[in-house]
Design a protein around this motif. Structure first.
Motif, mmCIF file in Angstrom:
data_model
loop_
_atom_site.group_PDB
_atom_site.id
_atom_site.type_symbol
_atom_site.label_atom_id
_atom_site.label_comp_id
_atom_site.label_asym_id
_atom_site.label_seq_id
_atom_site.Cartn_x
_atom_site.Cartn_y
_atom_site.Cartn_z
ATOM 1 N N GLU A 1 -2.665 10.853 33.310
ATOM 2 C CA GLU A 1 -1.333 10.684 32.745
ATOM 3 C C GLU A 1 -1.337 9.913 31.436
ATOM 4 O OE1 GLU A 1 -2.119 6.995 35.078
ATOM 5 O OE2 GLU A 1 -2.508 9.104 35.387
ATOM 6 N N GLY A 2 -2.440 9.241 31.108
ATOM 7 C CA GLY A 2 -2.447 8.391 29.920
ATOM 8 C C GLY A 2 -3.240 8.908 28.744
ATOM 9 N N CYS A 3 -4.168 9.839 28.937
ATOM 10 C CA CYS A 3 -5.045 10.287 27.861
ATOM 11 C C CYS A 3 -5.280 11.798 27.938
ATOM 12 C CB CYS A 3 -6.400 9.590 27.947
ATOM 13 S SG CYS A 3 -6.346 7.794 27.850
ATOM 14 N N ILE A 4 -5.531 12.379 26.773
ATOM 15 C CA ILE A 4 -5.882 13.792 26.683
ATOM 16 C C ILE A 4 -7.233 13.878 25.986
ATOM 17 C CG2 ILE A 4 -5.270 16.017 25.665
ATOM 18 C CD1 ILE A 4 -2.325 15.054 25.798
ATOM 19 N N CYS B 1 -4.971 8.597 23.697
ATOM 20 C CA CYS B 1 -4.327 7.887 24.809
ATOM 21 C C CYS B 1 -2.931 7.438 24.413
ATOM 22 C CB CYS B 1 -5.169 6.689 25.230
ATOM 23 S SG CYS B 1 -6.824 7.157 25.811
ATOM 24 N N SER B 2 -2.045 7.354 25.410
ATOM 25 C CA SER B 2 -0.683 6.913 25.140
ATOM 26 C C SER B 2 -0.721 5.535 24.504
ATOM 27 C CB SER B 2 0.151 6.918 26.415
ATOM 28 O OG SER B 2 -0.428 6.080 27.384
ATOM 29 N N ILE C 1 -10.114 7.381 20.904
ATOM 30 C CA ILE C 1 -11.497 6.995 21.159
ATOM 31 C C ILE C 1 -12.358 8.233 20.961
ATOM 32 C CG2 ILE C 1 -13.121 6.118 22.887
ATOM 33 C CD1 ILE C 1 -10.402 4.938 24.214
ATOM 34 N N THR C 2 -13.341 8.142 20.072
ATOM 35 C CA THR C 2 -14.255 9.251 19.829
ATOM 36 C C THR C 2 -15.619 8.866 20.376
ATOM 37 O OG1 THR C 2 -13.042 9.841 17.818
ATOM 38 C CG2 THR C 2 -15.254 10.755 18.065
#
Length: 156
Positions: free
Chosen positions: A11-14, A28-29, A34-35
């Protein structure tokens, strides 16, 4: 093995995977990005379970973090050798068996040894290498070649 944000906090990151250069990008929301380079061994830490990671435990390879602290405060990267804490910036952390390198592209990052000790504050263009032992951490401006060799791994 890299853990993706979607595995840990759907629910917080794709998570999106890119091929050139190969990397995984987690959006992220709250605006953090982040890579992770291929083979990066990391674990997201969401202490308050709100779907927004507050920290990452990085065991191997490198991450590029773009973090806007305005909505919610600081962020940390924990490695076997160092703790890098930020208030809002873009920075990279690279872990090998012999140490942890931290480089700041923009903003400021506080770094100290995982075992504690004096903190150094890096600003844009600065880096430090944290190896086992107790020698004081040194702040050094990174050469263009060293910056490029790290940042190209993240598509920069």
């Amino acid at each position: 093995m890299a853990l993706s944000c979607t595995q840990a906090y759907a629910e917080g990151c794709i998570s999106t995977t890119y091929a050139d250069p190969p990397r995984e990008v987690l959006e992220c929301s709250g605006g953090s990005r982040i890579t992770a380079e291929p083979g990066a061994a990391y674990r997201l830490i969401d202490r308050n379970r709100d779907g927004r990671p507050e920290a990452i435990e990085l065991k191997a390879k490198g991450l590029l973090i773009e973090y806007d602290a305005r909505p919610r405060g600081g962020f940390q990267v924990l490695s076997p050798h160092a703790v890098a804490s930020v208030r809002g910036t873009t920075w990279a952390v690279d872990v090998t068996s012999s140490g942890t390198a931290v480089f700041v592209e923009t903003g400021r990052v506080a770094v100290n040894r995982a075992s504690g000790g004096p903190v150094v504050v890096l600003k844009s263009g600065d880096g430090t290498d944290v190896s086992p032992g107790r020698a004081p951490l040194e702040i050094k401006p990174w050469t263009a070649a060293r910056r490029m060799s790290l940042m190209v791994r993240f598509g920069r």
